[in-house]
Every structure is written in structure tokens, then in C-alpha cells.
Design a protein around this motif. Structure first.
Motif, PDB file in Angstrom:
ATOM      1  N   SER A 175       0.824  -1.198   0.000  1.00  0.00           N
ATOM      2  CA  SER A 175       0.000   0.000   0.000  1.00  0.00           C
ATOM      3  C   SER A 175       0.864   1.256   0.000  1.00  0.00           C
ATOM      4  CB  SER A 175      -0.893   0.036   1.255  1.00  0.00           C
ATOM      5  OG  SER A 175      -1.750  -1.064   1.324  1.00  0.00           O
ATOM      6  N   SER A 176       0.751   2.041  -1.036  1.00  0.00           N
ATOM      7  CA  SER A 176       1.304   3.402  -1.083  1.00  0.00           C
ATOM      8  C   SER A 176       0.754   4.027  -2.350  1.00  0.00           C
ATOM      9  CB  SER A 176       2.842   3.416  -1.104  1.00  0.00           C
ATOM     10  OG  SER A 176       3.343   3.099  -2.384  1.00  0.00           O
ATOM     11  N   TYR A 177       0.976   5.321  -2.505  1.00  0.00           N
ATOM     12  CA  TYR A 177       0.474   5.956  -3.725  1.00  0.00           C
ATOM     13  C   TYR A 177       1.093   5.335  -4.965  1.00  0.00           C
ATOM     14  CZ  TYR A 177      -0.506   9.232  -7.427  1.00  0.00           C
ATOM     15  OH  TYR A 177      -0.900   9.770  -8.626  1.00  0.00           O
ATOM     16  N   MET A 220       4.891  10.254   1.296  1.00  0.00           N
ATOM     17  CA  MET A 220       4.065   9.245   0.640  1.00  0.00           C
ATOM     18  C   MET A 220       3.814   8.078   1.585  1.00  0.00           C
ATOM     19  SD  MET A 220       4.732   7.117  -2.900  1.00  0.00           S
ATOM     20  CE  MET A 220       4.911   8.612  -3.889  1.00  0.00           C
ATOM     21  N   ASN A 221       4.851   7.673   2.296  1.00  0.00           N
ATOM     22  CA  ASN A 221       4.667   6.606   3.273  1.00  0.00           C
ATOM     23  C   ASN A 221       3.658   7.027   4.337  1.00  0.00           C
ATOM     24  OD1 ASN A 221       5.564   4.094   4.845  1.00  0.00           O
ATOM     25  ND2 ASN A 221       5.932   5.760   6.299  1.00  0.00           N
ATOM     26  N   ASP A 222       3.795   8.237   4.861  1.00  0.00           N
ATOM     27  CA  ASP A 222       2.913   8.705   5.922  1.00  0.00           C
ATOM     28  C   ASP A 222       1.466   8.797   5.448  1.00  0.00           C
ATOM     29  OD1 ASP A 222       5.205   8.876   7.417  1.00  0.00           O
ATOM     30  OD2 ASP A 222       5.369  11.060   7.285  1.00  0.00           O
ATOM     31  N   ALA A 223       1.280   9.128   4.164  1.00  0.00           N
ATOM     32  CA  ALA A 223      -0.069   9.263   3.626  1.00  0.00           C
ATOM     33  C   ALA A 223      -0.734   7.914   3.380  1.00  0.00           C
ATOM     34  CB  ALA A 223      -0.036  10.054   2.314  1.00  0.00           C
ATOM     35  N   SER A 224       0.053   6.828   3.367  1.00  0.00           N
ATOM     36  CA  SER A 224      -0.504   5.521   3.006  1.00  0.00           C
ATOM     37  C   SER A 224      -1.333   4.897   4.121  1.00  0.00           C
ATOM     38  CB  SER A 224       0.618   4.554   2.607  1.00  0.00           C
ATOM     39  OG  SER A 224       1.459   4.245   3.707  1.00  0.00           O
ATOM     40  N   GLY A 225      -1.245   5.443   5.342  1.00  0.00           N
ATOM     41  CA  GLY A 225      -2.068   4.891   6.405  1.00  0.00           C
ATOM     42  C   GLY A 225      -1.520   5.255   7.770  1.00  0.00           C
ATOM     43  N   PRO A 226      -2.198   4.824   8.834  1.00  0.00           N
ATOM     44  CA  PRO A 226      -1.802   5.193  10.198  1.00  0.00           C
ATOM     45  C   PRO A 226      -0.572   4.428  10.668  1.00  0.00           C
ATOM     46  CG  PRO A 226      -3.643   3.663  10.247  1.00  0.00           C
ATOM     47  CD  PRO A 226      -3.398   3.976   8.798  1.00  0.00           C
ATOM     48  N   CYS A 264      -4.618   4.928  -0.201  1.00  0.00           N
ATOM     49  CA  CYS A 264      -3.273   5.314  -0.648  1.00  0.00           C
ATOM     50  C   CYS A 264      -3.252   6.670  -1.362  1.00  0.00           C
ATOM     51  CB  CYS A 264      -2.699   4.254  -1.563  1.00  0.00           C
ATOM     52  SG  CYS A 264      -2.626   2.609  -0.833  1.00  0.00           S
ATOM     53  N   PRO A 265      -3.677   7.750  -0.692  1.00  0.00           N
ATOM     54  CA  PRO A 265      -3.717   9.039  -1.371  1.00  0.00           C
ATOM     55  C   PRO A 265      -2.320   9.532  -1.708  1.00  0.00           C
ATOM     56  CG  PRO A 265      -4.050   9.313   0.981  1.00  0.00           C
ATOM     57  CD  PRO A 265      -4.098   7.839   0.721  1.00  0.00           C
ATOM     58  N   ALA A 266      -2.265  10.435  -2.676  1.00  0.00           N
ATOM     59  CA  ALA A 266      -0.989  11.037  -3.043  1.00  0.00           C
ATOM     60  C   ALA A 266      -0.512  11.935  -1.911  1.00  0.00           C
ATOM     61  CB  ALA A 266      -1.144  11.850  -4.321  1.00  0.00           C
ATOM     62  N   PRO A 267       0.797  11.981  -1.680  1.00  0.00           N
ATOM     63  CA  PRO A 267       1.309  12.879  -0.639  1.00  0.00           C
ATOM     64  C   PRO A 267       1.161  14.335  -1.063  1.00  0.00           C
ATOM     65  CG  PRO A 267       3.119  11.963  -1.887  1.00  0.00           C
ATOM     66  CD  PRO A 267       1.878  11.262  -2.368  1.00  0.00           C
ATOM     67  N   VAL A 268       1.066  15.224  -0.097  1.00  0.00           N
ATOM     68  CA  VAL A 268       1.017  16.640  -0.391  1.00  0.00           C
ATOM     69  C   VAL A 268       2.390  17.088  -0.850  1.00  0.00           C
ATOM     70  CG1 VAL A 268       0.617  18.943   0.553  1.00  0.00           C
ATOM     71  CG2 VAL A 268      -0.824  17.019   1.276  1.00  0.00           C
TER      72      VAL A 268
END
Length: 342
Positions: A114-116, A185-191, A333-337
Motif C-alpha cells: 500500500s502506497s500511492y 508518501m509513506n505517511d499518507a498511506s495509512g496510520p 493510498c492518497p498522493a502525498p502533499v
């Protein structure tokens, strides 16, 4: 009658000859601010192998093996193959599927986590390709993540056992690797520190426990390609090997659990660069194989198809439920800001 009428293999793509290398890489990094020097460096890695990425033949072999597995299971669905970054391009494949009368297909992406970049980007690219194809473009439903499926984990277990051999020393370390991604990107993939890193730690733990529970292990990263001012997951495998040598480690087994087959990042970044680093440090070095077309991995692909064809909720998993779901959720898996560089 099944609500699906085809299976689509979704992959990254790679050049088929020297003239393809730079156009392919430009497709990969478009809009990401990767320095030109880094692009030229990566291009040389492909030219080392005649400008041909190994991923293409691996996908052809995988499709052939999956065809046999589906036929044996009585699943008479046509197979297609479309890439994100090089031919066969996804939009061209969808056009052919539409011409063949395909309305709704299951998509298997050659990425387990799981990641963007390893999940959501495939879904985004599918929608871009469908817009390009226009009316009546086939719908594609991406199959679930499979990082903890026995068909993915068990080939890695056996590969680590084979790489370790029987005459290992007490100063041996297993080093699991995966493609580094931006920390955002890692941080955005989940808690809990990101699903990407968390899922990789799960797999490393599963493989280690089954292959060699008495051998210590680490999870490190490889193949970063972004601007130097953007934080990516660390440590890099080469930096880690240097640290291990200082700790007194004498032998390493590198297991690329982030990959399903021997991509260029495996055969160059590990078999060349990391091996050279280990040699300079006097470390014994062995690289464990990836699943490739291992029959268990191919059977896993068939099982994932069957889960959706027959609405099964009993898909095999080796790890506790992590909330990633039996299939990709709309918001996964949203895109990172992206923040402007300072």
C-alpha cells in the motif's frame, strides 16, 4: 455468468532497447523534479543491460503461467497486459479490450503493498487511460494487496533459506529491502507510521520467522530517485552495509521483499551496487531470489481472481487484519502533499 469478462496484468513497464531508455524514464519521472543528472545515471543502468528492462519478459512469462493456472481452474477469461510507463501502454491495451468486447475486467498490479506509487497511482492511471479511450472504455477493478498472502511470502522464505545455506556464521545478518519512497508518501498511506513501511515490516518478520528465526534482520531501502532535498525512507542499503561492517557483521543475505520479480532495481541496485559495496567492506554477500513465476505466486494470482469472481471473503492472509481491505477502497493510498522545495 460472471460480472467480469477479462483479467488485466498491470505493470510498471520498461524499455525494450537503447532508443527506448530516455523516453521511458521521462515518462516515469514527468512532473516530479528529478534532477537530469540522476536521470542520466539511471539510464546508464539500463544501457548496462543493452537498454532492455528484464521486467518485460518477466511479465510475458507471468502471463503464460497465469493462463495455464486459469485454464486448469476452468476460468475462461482472456488475459491482457498494460503498462503505466512503456509499451504496451495501458490506454492502447484498453482500446484493444474495448474492440474485443470487454466491458469489465479485474486488474492485477505487480506490486504487493500500500502506497500511492504502488497502489493508488495504478488506479489513477487506469482512469486517465479510460478517459483517453473514451466512451465504452472497459471498467477495471484492481485486485487487493497481497503482501501477506502465502503465495507471495513462501517463495521469499525459501529464497532466504537457499541464500543462507547451511554453513552460516553467527555474524550473519538478513537485510530485507524495498524501493524507498518519500516519507510523505509513506505517511499518507495509512496510520501508525504508514501502511507501506508497516506492511513491509510484517513481511520481513514473517519471512525471517519461517526461514531463520535465529538470524537477526533489518529492513532498509533502495533505489531512491527524487530530489535530494525531499526526505525519503532511510537507511539506504549501501549505507546500512557500511554500518553493519562496523558492528562486526561478516555476512549478509539481501532479500528484496519489496519486489515480485528481478526488476532492474534488483539486478542493478543490489546485484551490482550493493554487491560491490559488500566486497569493498569484506562482507560475504548473497542475494535471495524474488517470486517471479514460482507456482505458488501464480496460484496466488488465480486465487485473487477467484475471490472476486465468486465473491469470496475468505482470502488467505498470514498477518492480522490491517484495514487495507479485500479490494482497493476509493480513498486508499492518497498522493502525498507536494510542498515546494526551499
Amino acid at each position: 455468468m460472471s460480472e467480469y469478462d477479462a483479467v488485466l496484468l498491470l505493470s510498471f513497464g520498461g524499455p525494450e532497447g537503447p532508443d527506448d531508455v530516455m523516453p521511458f524514464l521521462e515518462n516515469v519521472v514527468r512532473g516530479r523534479g528529478v534532477p537530469a543528472a540522476r536521470l542520466a545515471e539511471v539510464a546508464e543502468h539500463y544501457h548496462h543491460f543493452g537498454g532492455v528492462s528484464p521486467i518485460n519478459q518477466q511479465n510475458r512469462d507471468l502471463l503464460a503461467a497465469l493462463r495455464i493456472a486459469l485454464d486448469e481452474a476452468g476460468i475462461d477469461l482472456p488475459l491482457y497486459w498494460g503498462n503505466r510507463n512503456w509499451h504496451p501502454m495501458l490506454a492502447d491495451t484498453l482500446r484493444q479490450m474495448r474492440a474485443d468486447g470487454v466491458r469489465r475486467a479485474l486488474g492485477f498490479a505487480t506490486s504487493a503493498y500500500s502506497s500511492y506509487s504502488s497502489c493508488r497511482q495504478y488506479r489513477d492511471d487506469i482512469e486517465v487511460a479510460r478517459l483517453d479511450v473514451g466512451p465504452d472504455a472497459p471498467e477495471i477493478e484492481k485486485l487487493r494487496h497481497f503482501y501477506d498472502h502465502p503465495g507471495f511470502v513462501e517463495p521469499h522464505v525459501d529464497a532466504v533459506k537457499a541464500a543462507l545455506g547451511t554453513d552460516r556464521r553467527a555474524t550473519t545478518r538478513i537485510v530485507f529491502t524495498a524501493h524507498s519512497i518519500p516519507t510523505s508518501m509513506n505517511d499518507a498511506s495509512g496510520p501508525d507510521g504508514g501502511l507501506y513501511r508497516a506492511q513491509l515490516r510484517v513481511v520481513a518478520g514473517l519471512v525471517s520467522a519461517a526461514a531463520a528465526p535465529d538470524v537477526p534482520w533489518d529492513l532498509v531501502w533502495q533505489s531512491r530517485s527524487g530530489p535530494p532535498q525531499v526526505p525519503w525512507l532511510e537507511p539506504d542499503v549501501n549505507d546500512h552495509l557500511r554500518a553493519l561492517a562496523k558492528e562486526g557483521v561478516t555476512d549478509v543475505v539481501i532479500s528484496p521483499i519489496g519486489f515480485v520479480s528481478d526488476h532492474l532495481e534488483v539486478v542493478w541496485d543490489l546485484d551490482n551496487e550493493a554487491r560491490e559495496t559488500a566486497a569493498e567492506l569484506g562482507l560475504g554477500f548473497a542475494r535471495a531470489a524474488t517470486p517471479g513465476t514460482d507456482p505458488r505466486f501464480v496460484s496466488m494470482m488465480r486465487e485473487l481472481v477467484e475471490e472476486r469472481l465468486y465473491a469470496s471473503s475468505s482470502g488467505r492472509r498470514l498477518a492480522p487484519w490491517d484495514g487495507s481491505g479485500p479490494s482497493c477502497r476509493p480513498g486508499c493510498c492518497p498522493a502525498p502533499v507536494r510542498r515546494p522545495a526551499n
